[in-house]
Design an enzyme around this catalytic site. Structure first.
Site, PDB file in Angstrom:
ATOM      1  N   VAL A 182      85.568  60.744  56.941  1.00 12.41           N
ATOM      2  CA  VAL A 182      85.491  62.020  57.648  1.00 12.41           C
ATOM      3  C   VAL A 182      85.052  61.734  59.078  1.00 12.41           C
ATOM      4  O   VAL A 182      83.982  61.172  59.314  1.00 12.41           O
ATOM      5  CB  VAL A 182      84.497  62.973  56.951  1.00 12.41           C
ATOM      6  N   SER A 209      85.535  57.021  51.157  1.00 13.17           N
ATOM      7  CA  SER A 209      86.132  55.876  51.838  1.00 13.17           C
ATOM      8  C   SER A 209      85.658  54.595  51.180  1.00 13.17           C
ATOM      9  O   SER A 209      84.451  54.392  50.975  1.00 13.17           O
ATOM     10  CB  SER A 209      85.735  55.876  53.314  1.00 13.17           C
ATOM     11  N   VAL A 242      71.733  53.586  43.670  1.00 11.62           N
ATOM     12  CA  VAL A 242      70.484  53.761  42.933  1.00 11.62           C
ATOM     13  C   VAL A 242      70.754  54.588  41.682  1.00 11.62           C
ATOM     14  O   VAL A 242      71.815  55.174  41.523  1.00 11.62           O
ATOM     15  CB  VAL A 242      69.420  54.471  43.797  1.00 11.62           C
ATOM     16  N   ALA A 294      68.494  53.797  35.977  1.00 14.76           N
ATOM     17  CA  ALA A 294      67.674  54.240  34.853  1.00 14.76           C
ATOM     18  C   ALA A 294      67.643  55.765  34.845  1.00 14.76           C
ATOM     19  O   ALA A 294      67.589  56.406  35.901  1.00 14.76           O
ATOM     20  CB  ALA A 294      66.257  53.674  34.969  1.00 14.76           C
ATOM     21  N   ALA A 321      76.591  60.727  42.694  1.00 15.82           N
ATOM     22  CA  ALA A 321      76.474  62.170  42.932  1.00 15.82           C
ATOM     23  C   ALA A 321      77.842  62.823  43.077  1.00 15.82           C
ATOM     24  O   ALA A 321      78.108  63.871  42.479  1.00 15.82           O
ATOM     25  CB  ALA A 321      75.620  62.431  44.167  1.00 15.82           C
ATOM     26  N   LYS A 352      67.228  53.456  26.484  1.00 14.30           N
ATOM     27  CA  LYS A 352      65.908  53.529  27.124  1.00 14.30           C
ATOM     28  C   LYS A 352      65.045  54.537  26.376  1.00 14.30           C
ATOM     29  O   LYS A 352      65.435  55.684  26.185  1.00 14.30           O
ATOM     30  CB  LYS A 352      66.060  53.939  28.589  1.00 14.30           C
ATOM     31  N   PRO A 400      56.427  57.525  27.174  1.00 14.59           N
ATOM     32  CA  PRO A 400      57.551  57.552  26.249  1.00 14.59           C
ATOM     33  C   PRO A 400      58.326  58.857  26.319  1.00 14.59           C
ATOM     34  O   PRO A 400      57.806  59.894  26.733  1.00 14.59           O
ATOM     35  CB  PRO A 400      56.861  57.416  24.889  1.00 14.59           C
TER      36      PRO A 400
END
Length: 523
Positions: free
Chosen positions: A196, A50, A58, A61, A26, A89, A107
């Site tokens: 932090v 850090s 995670v 996919a 992220a 994929k 699909p």
């Protein structure tokens, strides 16, 4: 009268200062997007992370919108796949979600083509009710290619199904973060190493964050670079990518939490990598288990395995044992247990702080939406990005409304997987009997009466996705679209059979997935 400034001395307005707290997928997605767009305009983007804090990792996919994100950032697909050990994929295979011996593929891409002015789905549902059509997977090039281990990037011929192939990727999340970091730093993003230790608030929300120094408890330097004693870092806009801790958005601003455990009660995941497949299929596997489900994600250098479960029905030790027993190949690390809660922040944007990734919310990775939600949050932020001043309340309210709607619609799609099951175990019987959200109940009612599926505005999952889920898990449907009667059933069945023939012919032109990946191994 004030003197006019001499040429070359005019003070230019400074650009926006953005501080991203937390790295991982992220954080670095935010850094590369904001760095590309803001730094050339005079903005500053700083990311604080850090090395001592592990990321969850995670999101191995993905779904097709990630290709749009990469295109926006100018990321080369070959370079990305090489750096991340990625594979292709074409969809997700759900094994045992309706009944233990049944499976279906959700699909990517288009299924069939319109027939006599009506969507393929309407004509296919009528033909299937009459016994004149095969299972839905037969009419999806992506589903059949995924099952048979074939892959091709789209070709230039716009009339062929091979020109419309929908695909995404599997990749190593840690490597992806490193790949994006290199991209971001090349664009002028500054990385700051450190923890932090204090969040300073002010009238706008977050005023600054304070980063710990790099000394050991005995006061001696620990030798790590880029640390300063209690470094204060201020900014105009703060992005919280601190994972489940939500250090800024919750810890400092108390944005609140909307809990969805009533609808999605799984609260644990066990993850472990294993050796790579010799011939990896271009699909993610989601395999139903007695108290949850198991994932299997094939990368080029290893396979990702995990077991999502509800701790009220199964202990962590039992879940670990089931996962290790099911692994195909050699385990490459010890199992890692991740505890989570399903839901989202009541405010994704509060003051001058926006939460992304796990800090914003979490839904189990059943449909590979974790990275998409980061991407979606970023895209909406870029549309509403404030300057150096405070964002208007209207902008903030709109962002929160849009992101809440995105989460809700994905939630309903996930809940449908559990609700539409006929498995015998207690966990699954409880899921089938549990109340469902009103929006999902409406969708199921519309489908029951005539097989109708309606996509709400910019809803992530389209009619094809819902059709794959609903028919794959045997949702009840009574009747069909009355407009289908304009075409005799035998002619509709003939046209549907022709579509299957075109898919079969196209499939023969797709090489094995392993062959498509081999070129990356030679680099």
């Amino acid at each position: 009268m004030k003197p006019r400034p001499s040429p070359g001395t005019t003070k230019q307005p400074r650009g926006i200062k953005v501080v991203i707290v937390g790295g991982g997928t992220a954080g670095w997605m935010a850094a590369v997007a904001l760095g590309r767009l803001l730094v050339p305009a005079g903005g500053q983007v700083t990311l604080i992370e850090s090395d001592a804090i592990a990321t969850v990792g995670v999101g191995e996919a993905t779904i097709p919108p990630i290709r749009t994100f990469h295109a926006m950032l100018g990321i080369d697909e070959d370079a990305f796949l090489t750096a991340t050990g990625g594979s292709y994929k074409l969809g997700i295979r759900f094994e045992g979600w309706s009944r233990p011996a049944e499976s279906y593929v959700h699909p990517f891409g288009q299924i069939g083509t319109d027939i006599a002015g009506l969507p393929f789905a309407a004509q296919w549902l009528r033909a299937r009710q009459a016994g004149d059509a095969e299972n839905l997977d037969r009419y999806s090039l992506e589903a059949r290619a995924a099952e048979t281990g074939r892959f091709s990037r789209p070709i230039a011929n716009g009339d062929s199904p091979l020109s419309r192939i929908g695909y995404a990727y599997h990749f190593d999340a840690a490597r992806y973060a490193g790949f994006l970091r290199a991209q971001a730093e090349a664009q002028g993003v500054t990385r700051r190493e450190g923890k932090v230790v204090r969040v300073e608030t002010g009238p706008a929300g977050i005023a600054a964050v304070h980063v710990a120094d790099g000394t050991r408890p005995d006061g001696r330097p620990d030798g790590r670079p880029d640390r300063r004693p209690d470094g204060r870092i201020d900014g105009d806009l703060f992005i919280d990518c601190t994972g489940f801790r939500a250090l800024l958005i919750e810890g400092a601003l108390t944005a609140g939490w909307e809990d969805w455990s009533t609808w999605l009660p799984c609260d644990r995941a066990v993850a472990v990598p294993s050796s790579a497949d010799a011939a990896p299929l271009p699909l993610t596997r989601a395999i139903a288990q007695p108290a949850g489900w198991r994932w299997r994600i094939p990368l080029r250098h290893r396979t990702g395995n995990g077991h999502v479960f509800c701790s009220r029905y199964m202990s962590e030790d039992q879940a670990v044992a089931r996962l290790l027993d099911a692994i195909e190949g050699e385990a490459l690390a010890d199992p890692r247990v991740i505890r989570f809660a399903t839901g989202h922040r009541r405010q994704f944007w509060s003051g001058n702080c926006i939460a992304l990734g796990l800090a914003a919310g979490f839904m189990e990775p059943l449909e590979s939406t974790s990275i998409h939600l980061v991407q979606s949050g970023l895209q909406h932020l870029l549309q509403m990005l404030p300057g150096t001043g405070a964002a208007s309340s209207v902008v903030i309210e709109r962002y929160n409304r849009v992101m809440t709607a995105e989460f809700v619609r994905i939630r309903d799609f996930l809940v449908a997987h559990y609700h539409l099951n006929a498995r015998p175990e207690t966990f699954w019987r409880d899921r089938a009997a549990a109340p469902i959200p009103e929006g999902l109940a409406d969708k199921l009612t519309l489908f029951r009466h005539g097989g109708r599926i309606f996509r709400e505005s910019d809803e992530l999952f389209n009619e094809t996705s819902w059709l794959s889920l609903l028919t794959g898990q045997n949702a009840v449907v009574e009747g069909h679209d009355p407009l289908c009667a304009a075409l005799p059933i035998d002619r509709a069945a003939t046209r549907i059979a022709q579509i299957e023939q075109v898919v079969t012919a196209s499939l023969a032109h797709m090489p094995p997935h392993a062959e498509a990946l081999a070129r990356f191994e030679r680099r």
